[in-house]
Scaffold this motif. Structure first.
Motif, PDB file in Angstrom:
ATOM      1  N   UNK A 185       0.834  -1.196   0.000  1.00  0.00           N
ATOM      2  CA  UNK A 185       0.000   0.000   0.000  1.00  0.00           C
ATOM      3  C   UNK A 185       0.873   1.253   0.000  1.00  0.00           C
ATOM      4  N   UNK A 186       0.464   2.237  -0.802  1.00  0.00           N
ATOM      5  CA  UNK A 186       1.217   3.482  -0.828  1.00  0.00           C
ATOM      6  C   UNK A 186       0.665   4.446  -1.862  1.00  0.00           C
ATOM      7  N   UNK A 187       1.181   5.647  -1.823  1.00  0.00           N
ATOM      8  CA  UNK A 187       0.817   6.684  -2.794  1.00  0.00           C
ATOM      9  C   UNK A 187       1.734   6.556  -3.998  1.00  0.00           C
ATOM     10  N   UNK A 188       1.164   6.434  -5.185  1.00  0.00           N
ATOM     11  CA  UNK A 188       1.948   6.322  -6.405  1.00  0.00           C
ATOM     12  C   UNK A 188       2.327   7.707  -6.912  1.00  0.00           C
ATOM     13  N   UNK A 189       3.383   7.812  -7.718  1.00  0.00           N
ATOM     14  CA  UNK A 189       3.756   9.121  -8.283  1.00  0.00           C
ATOM     15  C   UNK A 189       2.612   9.709  -9.096  1.00  0.00           C
ATOM     16  N   UNK A 190       2.456  11.020  -9.081  1.00  0.00           N
ATOM     17  CA  UNK A 190       1.331  11.649  -9.781  1.00  0.00           C
ATOM     18  C   UNK A 190       1.557  11.726 -11.287  1.00  0.00           C
ATOM     19  N   UNK A 191       0.465  11.967 -12.021  1.00  0.00           N
ATOM     20  CA  UNK A 191       0.513  12.254 -13.450  1.00  0.00           C
ATOM     21  C   UNK A 191       0.095  13.708 -13.631  1.00  0.00           C
ATOM     22  N   UNK A 200      -4.995  22.661 -16.430  1.00  0.00           N
ATOM     23  CA  UNK A 200      -3.977  21.849 -15.766  1.00  0.00           C
ATOM     24  C   UNK A 200      -4.574  20.504 -15.390  1.00  0.00           C
ATOM     25  N   UNK A 201      -3.822  19.433 -15.679  1.00  0.00           N
ATOM     26  CA  UNK A 201      -4.275  18.071 -15.389  1.00  0.00           C
ATOM     27  C   UNK A 201      -3.420  17.489 -14.271  1.00  0.00           C
ATOM     28  N   UNK A 202      -4.083  16.939 -13.258  1.00  0.00           N
ATOM     29  CA  UNK A 202      -3.349  16.321 -12.153  1.00  0.00           C
ATOM     30  C   UNK A 202      -4.095  15.066 -11.715  1.00  0.00           C
ATOM     31  N   UNK A 203      -3.357  13.963 -11.644  1.00  0.00           N
ATOM     32  CA  UNK A 203      -3.920  12.697 -11.184  1.00  0.00           C
ATOM     33  C   UNK A 203      -3.005  12.120 -10.120  1.00  0.00           C
ATOM     34  N   UNK A 204      -3.559  11.825  -8.961  1.00  0.00           N
ATOM     35  CA  UNK A 204      -2.785  11.256  -7.857  1.00  0.00           C
ATOM     36  C   UNK A 204      -3.348   9.880  -7.521  1.00  0.00           C
ATOM     37  N   UNK A 205      -2.592   8.840  -7.831  1.00  0.00           N
ATOM     38  CA  UNK A 205      -3.056   7.472  -7.627  1.00  0.00           C
ATOM     39  C   UNK A 205      -2.672   6.958  -6.249  1.00  0.00           C
ATOM     40  N   UNK A 704       9.480   3.381 -16.407  1.00  0.00           N
ATOM     41  CA  UNK A 704       9.014   3.627 -17.773  1.00  0.00           C
ATOM     42  C   UNK A 704       7.535   3.343 -17.973  1.00  0.00           C
ATOM     43  N   UNK A 705       6.930   2.456 -17.160  1.00  0.00           N
ATOM     44  CA  UNK A 705       5.547   2.054 -17.386  1.00  0.00           C
ATOM     45  C   UNK A 705       4.550   2.878 -16.584  1.00  0.00           C
ATOM     46  N   UNK A 706       4.963   3.985 -16.027  1.00  0.00           N
ATOM     47  CA  UNK A 706       3.993   4.795 -15.304  1.00  0.00           C
ATOM     48  C   UNK A 706       4.670   5.736 -14.333  1.00  0.00           C
ATOM     49  N   UNK A 707       3.856   6.470 -13.578  1.00  0.00           N
ATOM     50  CA  UNK A 707       4.405   7.382 -12.592  1.00  0.00           C
ATOM     51  C   UNK A 707       4.707   8.740 -13.182  1.00  0.00           C
ATOM     52  N   UNK A 708       5.366   9.543 -12.388  1.00  0.00           N
ATOM     53  CA  UNK A 708       5.701  10.911 -12.776  1.00  0.00           C
ATOM     54  C   UNK A 708       6.875  10.875 -13.745  1.00  0.00           C
ATOM     55  N   UNK A 709       6.611  10.547 -15.000  1.00  0.00           N
ATOM     56  CA  UNK A 709       7.684  10.405 -15.979  1.00  0.00           C
ATOM     57  C   UNK A 709       7.538  11.362 -17.146  1.00  0.00           C
ATOM     58  N   UNK A 710       6.463  12.150 -17.182  1.00  0.00           N
ATOM     59  CA  UNK A 710       6.314  13.043 -18.309  1.00  0.00           C
ATOM     60  C   UNK A 710       5.335  14.163 -18.036  1.00  0.00           C
TER      61      UNK A 710
END
Length: 722
Positions: A185-191, A200-205, A704-710
């Motif tokens: 369990x944890x907070x994933x990096x945002x998009x 502005x688009x913000x998603x916090x998983x 590379x498959x997700x997270x705050x990468x772009x």
């Protein structure tokens, strides 16, 4: 790995009192209960080594102190822990000043002013972490405090500031990161992203995984100019033979955006349930059947396509259709018999209601596998399928098909020629129920159809091996002859009308799916080339049907298929159909690809023509191209273009590059995409979006498959709709 070195010190300290420990030093002095060692002190415990310049051990307090240039070693791995360490063996407490840790699997290092640990937690005061070279890191993350759990291998950073070189670029009061790949369990990096229309688009998983057999991902998002929503996915593995997932979402448009863009719905919602079980009967009912049973479910529902478009900020995953299909497949398979049940439910998002949409709930299927008699000269099988076609308003029907193929076969001339005679018995029965939508149509009558047709085949297959190649030729002829037919009720009444292709769309013909068996001859020729390793190098097939019907007789379309591995890197594929009546190709598909360690190039073109002058969509000409080029271990480039030649319309376009280093990636991509929407008039429409996507990936904390990468920036639309 950090866990290893924390325990390393613990084990060595504990061993002083209970296990065998070897201590080497230039001088060792013992007075009362105090042991002092100086000069290149080495403490050995099992296959672990501790080294320092000085060490002091107090037997009364069970405290071991190490001084100056403390290192922990296992094999060839050397980790600098600090200049001072104090270990209380009785209380299992450890203090390091300063503190340094390197995790070799993820190449992450962490340095702090001081650390204190008591199993299983380690507290660290003010420090820096990075995955780059410690001497001059491209990126680093400074923190005021941190804590690490040696059991879960989870690292928490507080008041974290990300720096690119010495330039601060991002702050977060909290950042959690795992030093292994265990689900937790944890907070994933945002998009994040930006659009001139959506803002502005913000998603916090949030990822919840409290037990091994399930996890839940919650993804709330906000688009400042458009609205906000929540998407979630629940995944589970309920047994060793079954697993599933449930995805659901909801998004609400702001009033201004809803009115300005003339959208069909102010709220977008839907769900998708997937489930599969590869031994469902034995598991659910406690049986021990030897046959194979399986269940597959794919149930989907949504109110419009924007439910999919809004579920992600990935421009390559937009919805492309307004037709939904939910299905449930269940079967039981034995050596000789197969039993299946299939449920299909259709939904058209363009319709206000689907009460007149024909559903298949269910289709029941029985199949008897091929068996033989007369020393394999006689083959037979049986196939029965009953479809329950149902709708709330309009005509429904139960339609049953029976197919019994019988084959008599032999070979001549020392098996150089194969001959077979096939006799196929086919029957269909339809039982209608429900009301007729069109009052001008007379009541449907139940009907029965039966047919007996024949198939004669002569074929030969020749193979010859050469020094480095093997050549196989397969050629033959199939002659099909329509036999006797019987029709009554619906089939007799509608045969003349529904046999005409143009009338098949009429309501009266929607249940008439009998295709005529024409007297025809099929000629086919194919040959293969295989290299010495058995890999196919060349494949070519020609197929020609000749019909002997009085009115529509003659040569039908000629099919040509070619697959040629020109070199180890170059492949060419072609499939085309030539129509003699139109003196033109009805289909021509070509694809050429080139693949090596640096290039991956693909170029294809599809052309189709149904020659229907009343249908503006009868002619299709579509080109697809893609290129990926890896210049060296750092630089790679990509290009993609999908273009509709018939409409002179670009469907999608992408060009960009990616620069990769050990600890960071940087990429820049320009994208164009024709995105479908549903407008307020109930019509399918599309919007042509343009994006600039910037990739900044700080490895390994960003994957590379997700997270705050772009970061995505959406350019102004060329036009309101396309």
């Amino acid at each position: 790995m950090f866990k290893l070195f924390v325990y390393l010190v613990l084990f060595a300290a504990y061993a002083i009192s209970s296990d065998k420990v070897e201590v080497y030093a230039t001088t060792i002095d013992t007075k009362d209960n105090i042991i002092k060692a100086e000069g290149e002190v080495v403490v050995i415990y099992k296959d672990y080594y501790l080294s320092a310049q000085r060490a002091v051990y107090d037997r009364n307090s069970s405290e071991l102190e190490l001084f100056e240039n403390i290192r922990a070693t296992q094999g060839e791995n050397i980790k600098l822990l600090g200049e001072y360490a104090k270990l209380n063996i009785a209380n299992k407490e450890r203090t390091f000043m300063p503190f340094y840790m390197f995790e070799d699997k993820s190449n992450v290092w962490l340095s702090g002013a001081k650390s204190y640990s008591k199993e299983p937690n380690v507290d660290i005061k003010s420090g820096i972490t990075s995955g780059c070279d410690p001497n001059n890191p491209f990126w680093k993350m400074e923190f005021s405090s941190a804590d690490y759990n040696t059991e879960t291998m989870w690292l928490n950073l507080y008041n974290a500031r990300i720096y690119i070189y010495d330039i601060p670029v991002f702050y977060t009061p909290y950042f959690g990161y795992s030093l292994d790949t265990t689900r937790r369990t944890g907070v994933l990096p945002p998009m994040v992203g930006y659009s001139d229309k959506e803002g502005f688009y913000y998603e916090q998983a949030l990822f919840i995984a409290e037990q091994n057999w399930w996890d839940l991902e919650l993804k709330p998002q906000i688009r400042t100019n458009r609205g906000s929503g929540l998407y979630s996915t629940f995944r589970f593995v309920d047994s060793r033979v079954s697993k599933g997932s449930l995805t659901a979402g909801y998004f609400k448009e702001k009033e201004e955006y809803f009115l300005e863009n003339e959208l069909a719905n102010k709220k977008h919602y839907g769900f998708n349930f997937l489930y599969e079980n590869s031994d469902v009967i034995n598991q659910w009912f406690g049986t021990n059947f030897k046959g194979q049973s399986a269940l597959y479910m794919d149930i989907v529902n949504m109110n419009d396509v924007d439910y999919i478009n809004l579920s992600t900020n990935d421009t390559t995953e937009n919805a492309t259709t307004t037709q939904l299909l939910s299905k449930i497949n269940l079967f039981y398979n034995m050596n000789d018999n197969y039993i299946g049940a299939y449920f299909k439910y259709y939904k058209d998002l363009n319709l206000d209601t689907n009460e007149e949409t024909l559903q298949n709930l269910p289709a029941l299927h029985y199949h008897r596998y091929i068996d033989t008699l007369l020393k394999d000269h006689f083959l037979y099988s049986l196939d029965v399928k009953s479809n329950n076609y149902y709708r709330e308003v309009g005509k429904s029907a139960i339609q049953t098909d029976i197919n019994i193929p019988l084959t008599l076969q032999t070979s001549l001339f020392d098996e150089f020629m194969h001959l077979s005679y096939g006799s196929n018995i086919y029957a269909q029965h339809t039982n209608f129920r429900g009301d007729v939508k069109d009052l001008s149509i007379d009541e449907y009558n139940n009907g029965f159809f039966a047919r007996h047709d024949h198939l004669i085949t002569a074929s030969s297959q020749l193979t010859r091996a050469f020094d480095e190649i093997t050549h196989t030729i397969d050629f033959g002829a199939q002659y099909q002859l329509a036999g006797s037919e019987f029709e009554d009720g619906y089939y007799e009444e509608q045969k003349d009308y529904c046999s005409i292709k143009e009338n098949r769309t009429e309501d009266i013909c929607e249940f008439y799916n009998i295709s005529d068996v024409k007297e025809n001859l099929q000629l086919y020729f194919s040959h293969y080339l295989y290299d010495i390793s058995g890999k196919q190098v060349f494949y070519h097939r020609l197929s020609q049907n000749i019909s002997y019907e009085d009115v529509e007789g003659g040569a039908e379309e000629l099919e040509n298929e070619l697959d040629y591995q020109i070199t180890d890197n170059i492949n060419f594929y072609n499939n085309m159909f030539y129509n003699y009546d139109e003196n033109d190709f009805s289909k021509n598909f070509n694809k050429i690809s080139y693949v090596n360690s640096s290039f991956n190039l693909g170029l294809s073109h599809m052309y189709k023509n149904s020659f229907d002058i009343t249908d503006p969509e009868s002619e299709i000409s579509y080109i697809t191209s893609s290129l990926k080029y890896k210049y060296d271990k750092h630089y790679s480039y990509n290009f993609k273009l999908d273009y509709d030649l018939q409409r002179s319309e670009k469907k999608s376009f992408e060009v960009g590059f990616l620069y990769q280093k050990r600890c960071w990636d940087f990429g820049l991509t320009y994208l164009e995409n024709n995105r479908p929407i549903l407008n307020q008039y109930g019509e399918s429409d599309s919007v042509y979006d343009r994006y600039i996507y910037v990739t900044i990936r700080l490895k390994p904390i960003m994957k590379p498959d997700g997270g705050l990468s772009g970061f995505m920036f959406r350019l102004p639309d060329k036009s309101e709709t396309n």
